[in-house]
Design a protein around this motif. Structure first.
Motif, PDB file in Angstrom:
ATOM      1  N   HIS A  19      47.195  43.682  49.077  1.00  0.00           N
ATOM      2  CA  HIS A  19      46.879  44.960  48.439  1.00  0.00           C
ATOM      3  C   HIS A  19      45.878  44.724  47.299  1.00  0.00           C
ATOM      4  N   LYS A  20      44.715  45.325  47.428  1.00  0.00           N
ATOM      5  CA  LYS A  20      43.650  45.084  46.447  1.00  0.00           C
ATOM      6  C   LYS A  20      44.051  45.537  45.048  1.00  0.00           C
ATOM      7  N   LEU A  21      44.750  46.655  44.965  1.00  0.00           N
ATOM      8  CA  LEU A  21      45.142  47.166  43.650  1.00  0.00           C
ATOM      9  C   LEU A  21      46.034  46.159  42.918  1.00  0.00           C
ATOM     10  N   ILE A  22      46.935  45.534  43.657  1.00  0.00           N
ATOM     11  CA  ILE A  22      47.811  44.534  43.050  1.00  0.00           C
ATOM     12  C   ILE A  22      47.005  43.328  42.593  1.00  0.00           C
ATOM     13  N   ARG A  23      46.083  42.864  43.437  1.00  0.00           N
ATOM     14  CA  ARG A  23      45.251  41.715  43.051  1.00  0.00           C
ATOM     15  C   ARG A  23      44.427  42.037  41.806  1.00  0.00           C
ATOM     16  N   ASP A  24      43.844  43.233  41.782  1.00  0.00           N
ATOM     17  CA  ASP A  24      43.019  43.626  40.629  1.00  0.00           C
ATOM     18  C   ASP A  24      43.867  43.724  39.360  1.00  0.00           C
ATOM     19  N   THR A  25      45.060  44.287  39.507  1.00  0.00           N
ATOM     20  CA  THR A  25      45.932  44.457  38.346  1.00  0.00           C
ATOM     21  C   THR A  25      46.387  43.110  37.796  1.00  0.00           C
ATOM     22  N   TRP A  26      46.830  42.232  38.684  1.00  0.00           N
ATOM     23  CA  TRP A  26      47.279  40.909  38.238  1.00  0.00           C
ATOM     24  C   TRP A  26      46.118  40.128  37.627  1.00  0.00           C
ATOM     25  N   SER A  27      44.943  40.211  38.226  1.00  0.00           N
ATOM     26  CA  SER A  27      43.774  39.512  37.689  1.00  0.00           C
ATOM     27  C   SER A  27      43.469  39.989  36.272  1.00  0.00           C
ATOM     28  N   PHE A  28      43.506  41.303  36.083  1.00  0.00           N
ATOM     29  CA  PHE A  28      43.218  41.871  34.759  1.00  0.00           C
ATOM     30  C   PHE A  28      44.245  41.396  33.733  1.00  0.00           C
ATOM     31  N   ILE A  29      45.523  41.468  34.106  1.00  0.00           N
ATOM     32  CA  ILE A  29      46.590  41.061  33.187  1.00  0.00           C
ATOM     33  C   ILE A  29      46.466  39.584  32.824  1.00  0.00           C
ATOM     34  N   LEU A  30      46.289  38.749  33.823  1.00  0.00           N
ATOM     35  CA  LEU A  30      46.280  37.304  33.582  1.00  0.00           C
ATOM     36  C   LEU A  30      45.004  36.839  32.892  1.00  0.00           C
ATOM     37  N   ASN A  31      43.872  37.419  33.250  1.00  0.00           N
ATOM     38  CA  ASN A  31      42.619  37.030  32.597  1.00  0.00           C
ATOM     39  C   ASN A  31      42.538  37.542  31.162  1.00  0.00           C
ATOM     40  N   SER A  32      43.407  38.484  30.819  1.00  0.00           N
ATOM     41  CA  SER A  32      43.463  38.983  29.446  1.00  0.00           C
ATOM     42  C   SER A  32      44.252  38.049  28.543  1.00  0.00           C
ATOM     43  N   ASP A  33      44.949  37.094  29.151  1.00  0.00           N
ATOM     44  CA  ASP A  33      45.741  36.121  28.403  1.00  0.00           C
ATOM     45  C   ASP A  33      44.930  34.825  28.313  1.00  0.00           C
ATOM     46  N   PRO A  34      44.681  34.323  27.125  1.00  0.00           N
ATOM     47  CA  PRO A  34      43.826  33.126  26.971  1.00  0.00           C
ATOM     48  C   PRO A  34      44.384  31.860  27.614  1.00  0.00           C
ATOM     49  N   ARG A  35      45.634  31.884  27.998  1.00  0.00           N
ATOM     50  CA  ARG A  35      46.227  30.698  28.632  1.00  0.00           C
ATOM     51  C   ARG A  35      45.892  30.584  30.109  1.00  0.00           C
ATOM     52  N   PHE A  36      45.443  31.684  30.719  1.00  0.00           N
ATOM     53  CA  PHE A  36      45.286  31.722  32.173  1.00  0.00           C
ATOM     54  C   PHE A  36      43.851  32.011  32.606  1.00  0.00           C
ATOM     55  N   GLN A  37      43.543  31.581  33.817  1.00  0.00           N
ATOM     56  CA  GLN A  37      42.268  31.925  34.438  1.00  0.00           C
ATOM     57  C   GLN A  37      42.479  32.100  35.931  1.00  0.00           C
ATOM     58  N   VAL A  38      42.285  33.326  36.433  1.00  0.00           N
ATOM     59  CA  VAL A  38      42.346  33.573  37.868  1.00  0.00           C
ATOM     60  C   VAL A  38      41.049  33.043  38.465  1.00  0.00           C
ATOM     61  N   ILE A  39      41.160  32.007  39.278  1.00  0.00           N
ATOM     62  CA  ILE A  39      39.945  31.374  39.827  1.00  0.00           C
ATOM     63  C   ILE A  39      39.603  31.863  41.228  1.00  0.00           C
TER      64      ILE A  39
END
Length: 218
Positions: A19-39
């Protein structure tokens, strides 16, 4: 699917969900945290294997409900090509059996799509540090199941005499008839019947008969 260049010292993450919406949402949440990087992210279990092999992410968020290759199959294959990648199963299913199966095929964690943002981040941090993680929702259901199992009547608590009396009860015999057949007093039969109900945590004879039938003693 797409791939980012990883940033040093960040926990790198591959998102796998159809589901693209889920991928986009998780990417936004995780990339907003300086500890993580969605690669990287993908909607395909098969593509996820290639992405893991080429990028070796620290964490893979793996949806288990995909086709034609589901998350269980993709997890097994990723463990072969990128064994250092730690996989967290993600599903709408909260039944402990799904979590157990994911752990059996090599995942380190399991969260549901009802889990909060904070819990997802906590799960990623725990698993990235080598710990296993099962979400609160699944743990709560597992605890309820354990309590229910503990409350179920246990025939092993009964004495041989009490089992004999149960056998006669299921044949439809009255306490008086049981007393005559076993050559004991009516009062002794009543005491045994009381103890049987107490040991099995049952309220009355009807409940006892139901237990006999369900326990395969009939």
């Amino acid at each position: 699917m797409f791939v980012h260049n990883p940033v040093n010292d960040k926990i790198t993450i591959l998102i796998v969900d159809d589901h693209k919406l889920i991928r986009d949402t998780w990417s936004f949440i995780l990339n907003s945290d300086p500890r993580f990087q969605v690669i990287a992210e993908t909607d395909s279990g098969k593509d996820a294997i290639g992405l893991a092999e080429n990028n070796h992410p620290n964490i893979v968020l793996m949806d288990i409900n995909m086709s034609p290759m589901n998350g269980f199959e993709a997890t097994k294959e990723i463990r072969k090509v990128s064994p250092e990648s730690k996989i967290i199963g993600v599903s709408m299913h909260s039944q402990p059996a799904y979590a157990k199966k994911m752990l059996q095929v090599g995942a380190m964690g399991y969260i549901t799509k009802n889990s909060s943002k904070e819990e997802m981040i906590g799960a990623i941090s725990e698993v990235a540090h080598g710990n296993k993680y099962i979400c609160h929702e699944v743990k709560a259901i597992l605890s309820e199941q354990i309590l229910e199992d503990n409350e179920k009547p246990d025939i092993n608590l009964l004495s041989q005499r009490e089992i004999e009396i149960i056998d006669l009860i299921k044949q439809g015999q009255s306490s008086k008839e049981i007393a005559q057949q076993l050559n004991i007093t009516l009062k002794t039969v009543e005491v045994h019947r009381h103890n049987i109900l107490k040991k099995l945590n049952l309220k009355n004879t009807a409940a006892l008969v139901n237990f006999i039938n369900n326990a395969g003693m009939a």
